[in-house]
Design a protein around this motif. Structure first.
Motif, mmCIF file in Angstrom:
data_model
loop_
_atom_site.group_PDB
_atom_site.id
_atom_site.type_symbol
_atom_site.label_atom_id
_atom_site.label_comp_id
_atom_site.label_asym_id
_atom_site.label_seq_id
_atom_site.Cartn_x
_atom_site.Cartn_y
_atom_site.Cartn_z
ATOM 1 N N THR A 20 0.796 -1.228 0.000
ATOM 2 C CA THR A 20 0.000 0.000 0.000
ATOM 3 C C THR A 20 0.828 1.276 0.000
ATOM 4 O OG1 THR A 20 -1.744 -1.150 1.144
ATOM 5 C CG2 THR A 20 -1.779 1.212 1.286
ATOM 6 N N GLU A 21 1.810 1.354 0.879
ATOM 7 C CA GLU A 21 2.536 2.617 1.011
ATOM 8 C C GLU A 21 3.288 2.949 -0.278
ATOM 9 O OE1 GLU A 21 5.625 2.790 3.953
ATOM 10 O OE2 GLU A 21 5.478 4.959 4.142
ATOM 11 N N PHE A 22 3.857 1.929 -0.884
ATOM 12 C CA PHE A 22 4.585 2.159 -2.130
ATOM 13 C C PHE A 22 3.636 2.509 -3.287
ATOM 14 C CE2 PHE A 22 8.936 0.278 -1.174
ATOM 15 C CZ PHE A 22 9.643 1.367 -1.651
ATOM 16 N N ILE A 23 2.439 1.931 -3.265
ATOM 17 C CA ILE A 23 1.476 2.287 -4.313
ATOM 18 C C ILE A 23 1.181 3.783 -4.207
ATOM 19 C CG2 ILE A 23 -0.879 1.959 -5.169
ATOM 20 C CD1 ILE A 23 -0.640 -0.980 -4.137
ATOM 21 N N MET A 34 1.806 9.432 -5.966
ATOM 22 C CA MET A 34 2.269 10.776 -5.613
ATOM 23 C C MET A 34 3.381 11.257 -6.544
ATOM 24 S SD MET A 34 1.775 13.228 -3.597
ATOM 25 C CE MET A 34 1.890 13.927 -1.968
ATOM 26 N N ALA A 35 4.326 10.346 -6.827
ATOM 27 C CA ALA A 35 5.483 10.744 -7.617
ATOM 28 C C ALA A 35 5.278 10.472 -9.107
ATOM 29 C CB ALA A 35 6.719 10.012 -7.112
ATOM 30 N N GLU A 36 4.100 9.898 -9.443
ATOM 31 C CA GLU A 36 3.713 9.659 -10.835
ATOM 32 C C GLU A 36 4.703 8.759 -11.554
ATOM 33 O OE1 GLU A 36 1.722 12.897 -12.795
ATOM 34 O OE2 GLU A 36 1.786 14.115 -10.977
ATOM 35 N N ILE A 37 4.882 7.576 -10.982
ATOM 36 C CA ILE A 37 5.737 6.554 -11.573
ATOM 37 C C ILE A 37 4.844 5.443 -12.130
ATOM 38 C CG2 ILE A 37 7.510 4.828 -11.065
ATOM 39 C CD1 ILE A 37 8.502 7.684 -11.003
ATOM 40 N N PRO A 38 5.043 5.091 -13.398
ATOM 41 C CA PRO A 38 4.228 4.023 -13.971
ATOM 42 C C PRO A 38 4.534 2.680 -13.318
ATOM 43 C CG PRO A 38 5.653 5.030 -15.661
ATOM 44 C CD PRO A 38 6.025 5.626 -14.349
ATOM 45 N N LEU A 39 3.512 1.857 -13.167
ATOM 46 C CA LEU A 39 3.740 0.534 -12.595
ATOM 47 C C LEU A 39 2.533 -0.344 -12.881
ATOM 48 C CD1 LEU A 39 5.577 -1.209 -10.720
ATOM 49 C CD2 LEU A 39 4.102 -0.512 -8.848
ATOM 50 N N THR A 95 -5.802 5.705 -9.031
ATOM 51 C CA THR A 95 -5.123 4.687 -9.832
ATOM 52 C C THR A 95 -6.131 4.151 -10.847
ATOM 53 O OG1 THR A 95 -5.812 3.018 -8.242
ATOM 54 C CG2 THR A 95 -3.582 3.833 -8.026
ATOM 55 N N ILE A 96 -5.607 3.529 -11.876
ATOM 56 C CA ILE A 96 -6.484 2.855 -12.835
ATOM 57 C C ILE A 96 -6.659 1.416 -12.361
ATOM 58 C CG2 ILE A 96 -6.646 1.964 -15.201
ATOM 59 C CD1 ILE A 96 -5.154 4.531 -16.082
ATOM 60 N N VAL A 97 -7.901 0.946 -12.346
ATOM 61 C CA VAL A 97 -8.179 -0.428 -11.940
ATOM 62 C C VAL A 97 -8.993 -1.103 -13.035
ATOM 63 C CG1 VAL A 97 -9.255 -1.928 -10.231
ATOM 64 C CG2 VAL A 97 -8.183 0.219 -9.503
ATOM 65 N N MET A 98 -8.482 -2.189 -13.550
ATOM 66 C CA MET A 98 -9.225 -2.953 -14.544
ATOM 67 C C MET A 98 -9.244 -4.413 -14.138
ATOM 68 S SD MET A 98 -6.294 -2.144 -17.311
ATOM 69 C CE MET A 98 -6.602 -3.181 -18.709
ATOM 70 N N ALA A 99 -10.269 -5.129 -14.601
ATOM 71 C CA ALA A 99 -10.412 -6.525 -14.186
ATOM 72 C C ALA A 99 -10.625 -7.415 -15.397
ATOM 73 C CB ALA A 99 -11.586 -6.665 -13.220
ATOM 74 N N ALA A 100 -9.874 -8.509 -15.422
ATOM 75 C CA ALA A 100 -9.998 -9.456 -16.535
ATOM 76 C C ALA A 100 -11.149 -10.405 -16.260
ATOM 77 C CB ALA A 100 -8.698 -10.237 -16.691
ATOM 78 N N SER A 101 -11.870 -10.778 -17.329
ATOM 79 C CA SER A 101 -12.994 -11.696 -17.148
ATOM 80 C C SER A 101 -12.749 -13.037 -17.824
ATOM 81 C CB SER A 101 -14.280 -11.081 -17.714
ATOM 82 O OG SER A 101 -14.227 -11.083 -19.124
ATOM 83 N N ALA A 109 1.313 6.071 -20.106
ATOM 84 C CA ALA A 109 0.652 7.267 -20.626
ATOM 85 C C ALA A 109 0.158 8.153 -19.486
ATOM 86 C CB ALA A 109 -0.508 6.873 -21.525
ATOM 87 N N PHE A 110 -0.326 7.527 -18.421
ATOM 88 C CA PHE A 110 -0.918 8.316 -17.335
ATOM 89 C C PHE A 110 -0.013 8.373 -16.111
ATOM 90 C CE2 PHE A 110 -4.306 7.249 -20.174
ATOM 91 C CZ PHE A 110 -5.022 8.434 -20.255
ATOM 92 N N THR A 111 1.222 7.900 -16.256
ATOM 93 C CA THR A 111 2.221 7.897 -15.175
ATOM 94 C C THR A 111 1.590 7.608 -13.805
ATOM 95 O OG1 THR A 111 2.095 10.323 -15.049
ATOM 96 C CG2 THR A 111 3.916 9.385 -16.315
ATOM 97 N N MET A 112 1.076 6.394 -13.688
ATOM 98 C CA MET A 112 0.474 6.003 -12.407
ATOM 99 C C MET A 112 0.447 4.482 -12.326
ATOM 100 S SD MET A 112 -3.633 6.465 -12.856
ATOM 101 C CE MET A 112 -3.710 8.225 -13.105
ATOM 102 N N PRO A 113 0.233 3.924 -11.145
ATOM 103 C CA PRO A 113 0.077 2.475 -11.048
ATOM 104 C C PRO A 113 -1.240 2.055 -11.691
ATOM 105 C CG PRO A 113 0.255 3.502 -8.857
ATOM 106 C CD PRO A 113 0.105 4.601 -9.841
ATOM 107 N N VAL A 114 -1.225 0.925 -12.337
ATOM 108 C CA VAL A 114 -2.438 0.359 -12.930
ATOM 109 C C VAL A 114 -2.615 -1.056 -12.385
ATOM 110 C CG1 VAL A 114 -3.577 -0.368 -15.048
ATOM 111 C CG2 VAL A 114 -2.198 1.711 -15.037
ATOM 112 N N PHE A 115 -3.763 -1.286 -11.789
ATOM 113 C CA PHE A 115 -4.089 -2.618 -11.281
ATOM 114 C C PHE A 115 -4.736 -3.452 -12.367
ATOM 115 C CE2 PHE A 115 -4.015 -0.402 -7.231
ATOM 116 C CZ PHE A 115 -3.665 -1.372 -6.306
#
Ligand SMILES: Cc1ncc(C[n+]2csc(CCOP(=O)(O)OP(=O)(O)O)c2C)c(N)n1
Ligand code: SF4
Ligand SMILES: [Mg+2]
Lengths: 633, 317
Positions: free
Chosen positions: A327-330, A335-340, A376-382, A400-406
């Protein structure tokens, strides 16, 4: 008596047309192999699924996993095994009750009975060696179970598995599974050449002797069934269309990482996510990637963020407890806009929960899990196919959005095997090489676009781009700033990125009519079951439709308008919510299942739900029942 | 004919970096804080080795000491409390071309980040680690640290702390694959600089514990050692930290110590009556995890595509 399909592939290798064999044409069937842990039922079932997929059937397999590694033999709780649902059409879920079960002992069946896995008429092919076991209580248990099964209406056929295997191998404990594969290959008229190739593949690291003995077992099982069972099923192939690939969800996630050009998978082992890294550990290095097994989940994500900060595309893969630790690293990556890219193969929670079982319990944690506002962006596979493609998409969105994506998957998809069209490679899938050009003079590291919040980021090695990344509130220059407006401004820019992304999303398409009495909304792996259930109830004329959401954050547009056209809206999901009629539960105290809660807040619509945390995939039958209840049918 | 040939290339001398090329924001540490002199020494190491600022990354956690990257004009990563090591390792793993430095405090490294510290030693990736040990939590205002001596009074132990401290040198020396362990003090700039130079030049994880004065919260802990030369023991060896002769003469107590000898290193690290400074241990040929991380860099698009096609083939129906 029915005629054998003379075009069926099994015929050429399976022998002559035998008039004594009755052939039943069926559109689909659900098969289970149930055993004690360690008897190879899953290997046999996966192989059976792969062979069936190769022969053009629609297939879905799901593993039956005991929580312990080695539960005691013949224990009712320790059943291990697999379910294979195959058909003449695409199969999207595990279905309801099994049609045919192969059981290595009678006790293991009880855990499946407890899960309502069988119905009246289910054929049970049961190992009969227990009838003459040295231990009298075993004999007794066996006899009692036979009587019980009969009273439940199961169609039990005793099979001398052990006796037959002993003709070929000294220790049937290793090998009975391949004999069973042979038996199933006869029953479903499988092409033995494909089955042989499958055996060669799964034992590719073993000696020729091992391969041969397993081939012998396969043939023996086939012949025994041919000589003794007297019936066969014919499940014709689907229309042959595109080239297919077949794999499970975790392999698809791993392959998606390769296709995305990701160069680092940083992880700490946790069920049911670990096998993503097992798969990658075998092949990633020959695709330019490396798996890093970190000292813990916090280090795993920190390592991935370090690599990503330095311009290398990275992902971390985990399950619920790991998400909690990360959580803290997410929050830092936000905050720092690092893609992940964060792959979350969900299991039952909270805490250690149900490690091997499915739950869709991390939805709200991924959207709201961080302190403060943390978009954050959150997407779910079906489906298995989406597991593959969503990693590629997630990588792009993260950059593209410099943020973590779940990317949320779950224990059901993790081991579920389903064929899908072989993806057509596109070089755009791959991450570009690290940009080392000079950074434009005078451009700050967070050069936020006023409207979209988007900015490019400098990467170490870029001349003139030097800045100090910080998790503290900061301005465009990444300077720590405590003025009251700075944090407001930064938060606002980061939030706008989600709004900007939202602009690119399409309104989801309703499955069925876009107005009616009931709309069933789902997300993730329950899609197949929901759509199957809805289709079934619609056959009876009911006005029910369904809606599947892939993007949960930002949530897909137009929902309120869609909901308005239905008298009632419910979600179907695998996570906890209070039943309306539970003790003490009132409109004020009721805690909703996760998507329902979220949709209520988002659309200000009365959204109810059908959910549970039994650790089982949602069955179409259960959903059908609930839909009928909702519609008072 | 006048003018340059169109294909003529004028040799532009490589830029020579001066100290000011490494100076970032104005430090906001207290006056007299030992962190200032470490900053100066680190900037000198960068200049001496002519490190391109854009190829240099200072990574830190959270604490007074962890503000370090802000005062450098290189790339910097001021991350989470205790988590500098995973980030630094992640940077180095796939970017061997970057020079990585870590600034961490005693709480950051030896308390919340202990697990990462131990494993970072074992990974032995090429980076220079500065543990700024003031034996107290500075940023959060005077709480006991794992390196605080027993009896230290602080806001969390007003009547004195009850446990003996962790000795970061001994701990580091106890970890598998340890490759460079040194100790120095902020109040001897020459020794500090020489130690950081040696650490930078070591091919692997160079761990330097710097006894760092915090006049604000733990002024007493090093006060005597600063004024009384008898309280410091200089470890000397031809393979140790190379010091200018004049500096060596400042020390009253010196001992020969071969940094190849890990048992002796542990003995010296444990002495109580003096502060041992110098190089305790060095081994240059240990396994390096960053070598593993870099072994398959630079795959072309074609190679990646081929690998993927191979996977599709394996899973084809
Ligand atoms: C997860 C988390 N826990 C606690 C803190 C609060 N905190 C910030 S710095 C610090 C201790 C700093 O001490 P040290 O690492 O010795 O650095 P110094 O300030 O002494 O240089 C603490 C507890 C935090 N920032 N994050
Ligand atoms: S509180 Fe101590 S460590 Fe922090 S800046 Fe001041 S003197 Fe330095
Ligand atoms: Mg401190």
């Amino acid at each position: 008596m029915l005629e054998l399909n003379t075009n069926s592939p099994g015929q050429s290798s399976g022998g002559m047309v035998d008039p004594k064999i009755e052939v039943f044409p069926v559109k689909e069937h659900i098969v289970e192999i149930v055993s004690d842990s360690g008897e190879g039922a899953q290997k046999a079932g996966q192989s059976f699924g792969s062979i069936s997929a190769k022969m053009g059937n629609g297939v879905w397999t799901v593993e039956i996993i005991p929580a312990e590694i080695q539960p005691p033999a013949r224990s009712r709780e320790g059943a291990s095994g697999i379910r294979i649902r195959l058909g003449s059409h695409a199969i999207t879920n595990m279905g309801d009750e099994a049609d045919l079960v192969v059981a290595f002992n009678e006790q293991a069946l009880y855990s499946r009975i407890g899960q309502q896995a069988f119905k009246e008429g289910t054929i049970i092919l049961l190992e009969n060696k227990w009838a003459e076991d040295k231990v009298p209580t075993v004999q007794k248990q066996y006899a009692e179970a036979l009587a019980d099964f009969e009273s439940r209406g199961y169609d039990v056929r005793e099979v001398p598995m052990e006796t037959e295997c002993l003709k070929i191998v000294d220790n049937p404990h290793h090998g009975k599974n391949m004999w069973v594969l042979g038996l199933l290959s006869f029953l479903y008229n499988r092409d033995l050449e494909i089955a042989e190739a499958q055996i060669a593949r799964i034992f590719r690291r073993k000696s020729q002797k091992v391969v041969q003995s397993n081939l012998d077992l396969l043939h023996a099982g086939f012949k025994w069934a041919q000589a003794n069972l007297g019936f066969q099923y014919d499940i014709p192939a689907q229309e042959k269309g595109l080239d297919l690939v077949v794999m499970n969800g975790n392999e698809a996630l791993g392959m998606g990482a390769i296709a995305a050009g990701i160069e680092l998978c940083s992880m700490y082992p946790i069920t049911p996510a670990t096998s993503v890294s097992h798969y990658l550990a075998e092949v990633f290095e020959s695709a330019g990637g490396v798996v890093h097994q970190a000292e813990d989940e916090i280090a795993a994500i920190g390592f991935a963020i370090g690599a990503s900060y330095a311009g290398k595309t990275a992902l971390t893969v985990t399950s619920g407890p790991g998400i909690a630790l990360k959580t803290e690293f997410i929050g830092l990556a936000v905050m720092a806009e690092i893609p992940l890219v964060i792959l979350d193969v969900q299991r039952g929670g909270p805490s250690t929960g149900l490690p091997t079982k499915v739950e869709q319990g991390d939805l709200l944690a991924s959207i709201f899990g961080q302190p403060g506002d943390s978009p954050t962006i959150v997407m779910a596979a079906s489906s298995i196919e989406e597991c593959f493609h969503f990693v590629i998409m997630a990588r792009k969105l993260a950059e593209a959005f410099t943020m973590p994506v779940f990317v949320l998957s779950d224990a059901n998809l993790a081991t579920g095997v389903q064929p899908f069209p072989k993806p057509q490679f596109n070089p755009d899938w791959l991450a570009p090489p690290v940009d080392q050009s000079n950074w434009k003079e005078g451009v700050p590291p967070y050069n936020w676009d006023e409207k979209t919040g988007l900015s490019q980021r400098p990467v170490p090695g870029q001349k003139g781009g030097m800045y100090v990344l910080t998790g503290l509130a900061h301005d465009e220059d990444s300077h720590v700033a405590y003025q009251s407006d700075i944090n407001q401004r930064g938060s606002n820019r980061r939030s706008r990125k989600l709004a900007a992304f939202h602009q690119t999303l399409k309104t989801p398409v309703v499955n069925g009519d876009d107005e009616g009495d009931l709309l069933v909304v789902g997300w993730g792996s329950t899609r197949g079951s929901i759509e199957e259930a809805v289709a079934k109830v619609r056959e009876s004329g009911a006005k029910v439709s369904s809606l599947h959401l892939r993007f949960l954050c930002p949530i897909e547009p137009g929902l309120k308008e869609i909901f308005k056209k239905f008298k009632k809206v419910i979600t179907v999901e695998i996570n906890y919510g209070d039943e309306a009629d539970d003790p003490l539960i009132t409109a004020e105290t009721r805690r909703y299942s996760q998507l329902a809660w979220y949709l209520r807040a988002h659309t200000l619509t009365e959204v109810d739900f059908f959910s549970n945390v039994h650790g089982q995939p949602m069955r179409p039958g259960a959903i059908v029942e609930r839909i009928r209840k909702e519609l008072a049918l | 004919m006048f003018g340059l040939r169109p294909d003529a290339v004028l040799a532009v001398p490589e830029k020579y970096y001066t100290l000011s090329d490494y100076e970032g924001n104005i430090p906001r540490w207290c006056p007299g804080c030992g962190d200032h002199s470490v900053l100066t020494a680190a900037q000198k190491v960068c200049r001496e080795n002519q490190l391109a600022p854009e190829k240099t990354v200072f990574v830190s956690g959270i604490g007074c000491s962890s503000r370090f990257p802000h005062y450098m004009k290189t790339y910097g990563f001021h991350g989470l409390h205790g988590r500098a090591f995973p980030v630094a390792c992640g940077i180095k793993f796939r970017r061997p071309d970057l020079h990585v430095f870590v600034a961490t405090g005693d709480g950051d490294c030896c308390s919340i980040g202990t697990g990462h510290w131990i494993h970072a030693i074992r990974y032995n990736m090429d980076m220079t680690v500065m543990l700024l040990d003031n034996e107290i939590y500075g940023l959060t205002k005077d709480q006991t640290s794992p390196t605080s001596r027993k009896g230290t009074t602080s806001n969390t132990h007003p009547t004195g702390s009850v446990l003996p401290p962790i000795n970061p040198i001994i701990t580091t020396l106890g970890v598998a694959n340890v490759s460079f362990v040194a100790q120095t003090v902020d109040w001897n700039p020459a020794h500090l600089y020489a130690t950081l130079m040696a650490a930078y030049q070591h091919p692997g994880f160079s761990f330097v514990r710097i006894l760092q004065r915090c006049p604000h919260f733990s002024a007493e802990v090093y006060a005597d050692a600063v004024t009384d030369a008898n309280q410091t023991l200089l470890l000397n060896h031809e393979n140790g930290i190379e010091l200018p002769k004049g500096v060596e003469r400042m020390f009253k107590n010196t001992e020969e110590h071969d940094p190849a000898d890990i048992n002796k290193a542990r003995e010296f690290a444990g002495i109580q009556d003096m502060i041992p400074i110098g190089l305790f241990y060095q081994k240059k040929d240990n396994e390096r995890y960053d070598e593993y991380g870099r072994h398959n860099l630079g795959f072309s698009i074609e190679a990646k595509e081929a690998a993927l096609m191979n996977e599709f083939e394996k899973y084809a129906v």
